[in-house]
Design a protein around this motif. Sequence first.
Motif, PDB file in Angstrom:
ATOM      1  N   GLU A  44       0.821  -1.211   0.000  1.00  0.00           N
ATOM      2  CA  GLU A  44       0.000   0.000   0.000  1.00  0.00           C
ATOM      3  C   GLU A  44       0.861   1.270   0.000  1.00  0.00           C
ATOM      4  OE1 GLU A  44      -3.100   0.224  -0.400  1.00  0.00           O
ATOM      5  OE2 GLU A  44      -4.024  -1.676   0.214  1.00  0.00           O
ATOM      6  N   GLU A  45       2.026   1.234  -0.615  1.00  0.00           N
ATOM      7  CA  GLU A  45       2.918   2.387  -0.546  1.00  0.00           C
ATOM      8  C   GLU A  45       2.275   3.669  -1.074  1.00  0.00           C
ATOM      9  OE1 GLU A  45       6.425   1.389  -2.738  1.00  0.00           O
ATOM     10  OE2 GLU A  45       5.473   1.599  -4.696  1.00  0.00           O
ATOM     11  N   ARG A  46       1.377   3.559  -2.039  1.00  0.00           N
ATOM     12  CA  ARG A  46       0.753   4.762  -2.582  1.00  0.00           C
ATOM     13  C   ARG A  46      -0.243   5.386  -1.610  1.00  0.00           C
ATOM     14  NH1 ARG A  46      -3.040   1.602  -6.942  1.00  0.00           N
ATOM     15  NH2 ARG A  46      -4.780   1.152  -5.558  1.00  0.00           N
ATOM     16  N   ASN A  47      -0.703   4.601  -0.616  1.00  0.00           N
ATOM     17  CA  ASN A  47      -1.715   5.086   0.319  1.00  0.00           C
ATOM     18  C   ASN A  47      -1.171   5.451   1.692  1.00  0.00           C
ATOM     19  OD1 ASN A  47      -4.324   5.043  -1.044  1.00  0.00           O
ATOM     20  ND2 ASN A  47      -4.064   2.820  -1.179  1.00  0.00           N
ATOM     21  N   VAL A  48       0.052   5.039   1.997  1.00  0.00           N
ATOM     22  CA  VAL A  48       0.560   5.192   3.363  1.00  0.00           C
ATOM     23  C   VAL A  48       0.540   6.648   3.817  1.00  0.00           C
ATOM     24  CG1 VAL A  48       2.570   4.949   4.860  1.00  0.00           C
ATOM     25  CG2 VAL A  48       1.973   3.116   3.284  1.00  0.00           C
ATOM     26  N   LEU A  68      -0.814  -3.148  10.416  1.00  0.00           N
ATOM     27  CA  LEU A  68      -0.220  -4.454  10.152  1.00  0.00           C
ATOM     28  C   LEU A  68       0.308  -4.503   8.729  1.00  0.00           C
ATOM     29  CD1 LEU A  68      -1.336  -7.935  11.212  1.00  0.00           C
ATOM     30  CD2 LEU A  68      -1.006  -7.530   8.774  1.00  0.00           C
ATOM     31  N   ASP A  69       1.605  -4.767   8.601  1.00  0.00           N
ATOM     32  CA  ASP A  69       2.214  -4.960   7.286  1.00  0.00           C
ATOM     33  C   ASP A  69       2.124  -6.440   6.930  1.00  0.00           C
ATOM     34  OD1 ASP A  69       3.648  -4.791   4.945  1.00  0.00           O
ATOM     35  OD2 ASP A  69       5.593  -4.896   5.953  1.00  0.00           O
ATOM     36  N   ASP A  70       1.261  -6.736   5.967  1.00  0.00           N
ATOM     37  CA  ASP A  70       0.953  -8.123   5.622  1.00  0.00           C
ATOM     38  C   ASP A  70       1.847  -8.610   4.471  1.00  0.00           C
ATOM     39  OD1 ASP A  70      -0.262 -10.579   5.527  1.00  0.00           O
ATOM     40  OD2 ASP A  70      -2.060  -9.889   4.477  1.00  0.00           O
ATOM     41  N   GLY A  71       3.143  -8.721   4.745  1.00  0.00           N
ATOM     42  CA  GLY A  71       4.067  -9.268   3.768  1.00  0.00           C
ATOM     43  C   GLY A  71       4.271  -8.396   2.546  1.00  0.00           C
ATOM     44  N   SER A  72       4.263  -7.093   2.715  1.00  0.00           N
ATOM     45  CA  SER A  72       4.430  -6.183   1.578  1.00  0.00           C
ATOM     46  C   SER A  72       5.798  -6.357   0.934  1.00  0.00           C
ATOM     47  CB  SER A  72       4.264  -4.729   2.037  1.00  0.00           C
ATOM     48  OG  SER A  72       2.962  -4.493   2.531  1.00  0.00           O
ATOM     49  N   ILE A  92       3.403  -0.625  14.768  1.00  0.00           N
ATOM     50  CA  ILE A  92       3.469  -1.331  13.492  1.00  0.00           C
ATOM     51  C   ILE A  92       3.833  -2.777  13.781  1.00  0.00           C
ATOM     52  CG2 ILE A  92       4.548  -1.403  11.209  1.00  0.00           C
ATOM     53  CD1 ILE A  92       5.344   1.557  11.698  1.00  0.00           C
ATOM     54  N   ILE A  93       3.026  -3.701  13.263  1.00  0.00           N
ATOM     55  CA  ILE A  93       3.284  -5.116  13.506  1.00  0.00           C
ATOM     56  C   ILE A  93       3.412  -5.835  12.166  1.00  0.00           C
ATOM     57  CG2 ILE A  93       2.116  -5.133  15.735  1.00  0.00           C
ATOM     58  CD1 ILE A  93      -0.302  -6.371  14.426  1.00  0.00           C
ATOM     59  N   ASP A  94       4.109  -6.952  12.185  1.00  0.00           N
ATOM     60  CA  ASP A  94       4.291  -7.766  10.980  1.00  0.00           C
ATOM     61  C   ASP A  94       3.256  -8.888  10.961  1.00  0.00           C
ATOM     62  OD1 ASP A  94       6.576  -6.481   9.834  1.00  0.00           O
ATOM     63  OD2 ASP A  94       7.771  -7.322  11.465  1.00  0.00           O
ATOM     64  N   VAL A 103      -8.616 -16.176   4.137  1.00  0.00           N
ATOM     65  CA  VAL A 103      -8.427 -15.082   3.186  1.00  0.00           C
ATOM     66  C   VAL A 103      -7.455 -14.084   3.809  1.00  0.00           C
ATOM     67  CG1 VAL A 103      -9.582 -13.110   2.077  1.00  0.00           C
ATOM     68  CG2 VAL A 103     -10.662 -15.363   2.079  1.00  0.00           C
ATOM     69  N   GLY A 104      -6.567 -13.508   2.995  1.00  0.00           N
ATOM     70  CA  GLY A 104      -5.484 -12.674   3.505  1.00  0.00           C
ATOM     71  C   GLY A 104      -5.932 -11.528   4.383  1.00  0.00           C
ATOM     72  N   LYS A 105      -6.872 -10.720   3.904  1.00  0.00           N
ATOM     73  CA  LYS A 105      -7.296  -9.563   4.687  1.00  0.00           C
ATOM     74  C   LYS A 105      -7.968  -9.996   5.988  1.00  0.00           C
ATOM     75  CE  LYS A 105     -10.364  -5.594   4.822  1.00  0.00           C
ATOM     76  NZ  LYS A 105     -11.434  -4.797   4.161  1.00  0.00           N
ATOM     77  N   VAL A 106      -8.749 -11.074   5.923  1.00  0.00           N
ATOM     78  CA  VAL A 106      -9.461 -11.540   7.116  1.00  0.00           C
ATOM     79  C   VAL A 106      -8.466 -11.981   8.186  1.00  0.00           C
ATOM     80  CG1 VAL A 106     -11.233 -13.119   7.972  1.00  0.00           C
ATOM     81  CG2 VAL A 106     -11.351 -12.286   5.617  1.00  0.00           C
ATOM     82  N   HIS A 107      -7.425 -12.671   7.763  1.00  0.00           N
ATOM     83  CA  HIS A 107      -6.402 -13.109   8.725  1.00  0.00           C
ATOM     84  C   HIS A 107      -5.673 -11.911   9.324  1.00  0.00           C
ATOM     85  CE1 HIS A 107      -2.409 -14.914   9.904  1.00  0.00           C
ATOM     86  NE2 HIS A 107      -3.255 -15.672  10.554  1.00  0.00           N
TER      87      HIS A 107
END
Length: 364
Positions: A44-48, A68-72, A92-94, A103-107
């Motif tokens: 999400e670098e364009r939105n940060v 949460l950074d989900d494996g960016s 900030i958590i990994d 599903v990725g977002k749900v997790h």
Amino acid sequence: MNLFIVIPFLFVLATFINLLFLPKLSRVTTTDELVSVLVPMRNEERNVEGLIESIKKITHSPVEFILLDDGSTDHTRELLTTLTIGDSRFRIIDGKPLPEGWVGKVHACKELSSHAQGAYYLYLDADIRVSPSIVEKVLFQMNRYGSGLVTGFPQFPIPSILSKMLVPFQHFLVYFHLPIAVSNHTTKRAFTAAHGAFMFFKKEAYDECGGHEAVKSSLLEDVHITRKVKEKGWKVTLVNISHDVSCHMYDTNKEVWEGFLKNIYTGTGRSPLSVVLISLFYFIFFILPLPLALYGVVAGEWTCILPLLAIWMQTLIIDVASNQSRWHFLLIPFASLCFISIMWASMLKGLKKQGYTWKGRTYT
């Protein structure tokens, strides 16, 4: 022909009445309880920068921001660290590796909840921008209705051609088809709408419904978790957040197509019959009026223009309520055609079990 004229004007009346039951965010209330603002992020670098700048201005206190950074694989994590340094409200958590069946977002949302300390959870997407008083305004509506969850559909900037057709159509579908009075004043799960980019939970309601773990495999997790909340006896309040919340949902036509493709067939309950019936309905009442009106102009049959005027009027009412562009209503016949096309594409993909791709992950 008379019936074909009357029915669209009945749609206008029904939509106008329905919107009278949609609460606006106008009044505020305060609490000294902690609110946890939770944001899952993946590439999400364009939105940060826009997100951080927006949520830093939230006036409610106390508040914590957990990102949460989900494996960016882009510069999301680097930007998060740089832009939040020195602000103790931010953590900030990994994200952990995605387990099978999730599903990725749900997790990611489930992980965020395990770190949250607040009495309220505000889930936002990375492309959301909020007004400074958003928490106080939503708290007022939550207390007013005694609800366990408040959600709503933001205002959508629409940069690309396909986004102009499909993104505001979300407002149209909900404000036209959902009986808002029933949705807001009862716990009937069948009358449910939600937008996953903005979900404000009371912690007790979130915990009692099982949280995101209860919908771990859902591509339509916002609606499905909302139904879980209602099943536990909590009210869910759909409010008009479009003057306080904007969602920069998609920047390109490709993103619009992939985003709707993964959700729209699931939204019909994966029912081919529903797809056929919905397609017929929108073809007859929202596409056919355009060629009929053109015929009326050529032939001098001015009554043939009335159905098009009615659907334009209906769409304009919804566009005004949702803080959308004032000329967007003119596109409703073309938006309906796009809606039908992507619904069929989504269904065929689902029936062939080809899977839906989003943010580098494939779901069936």
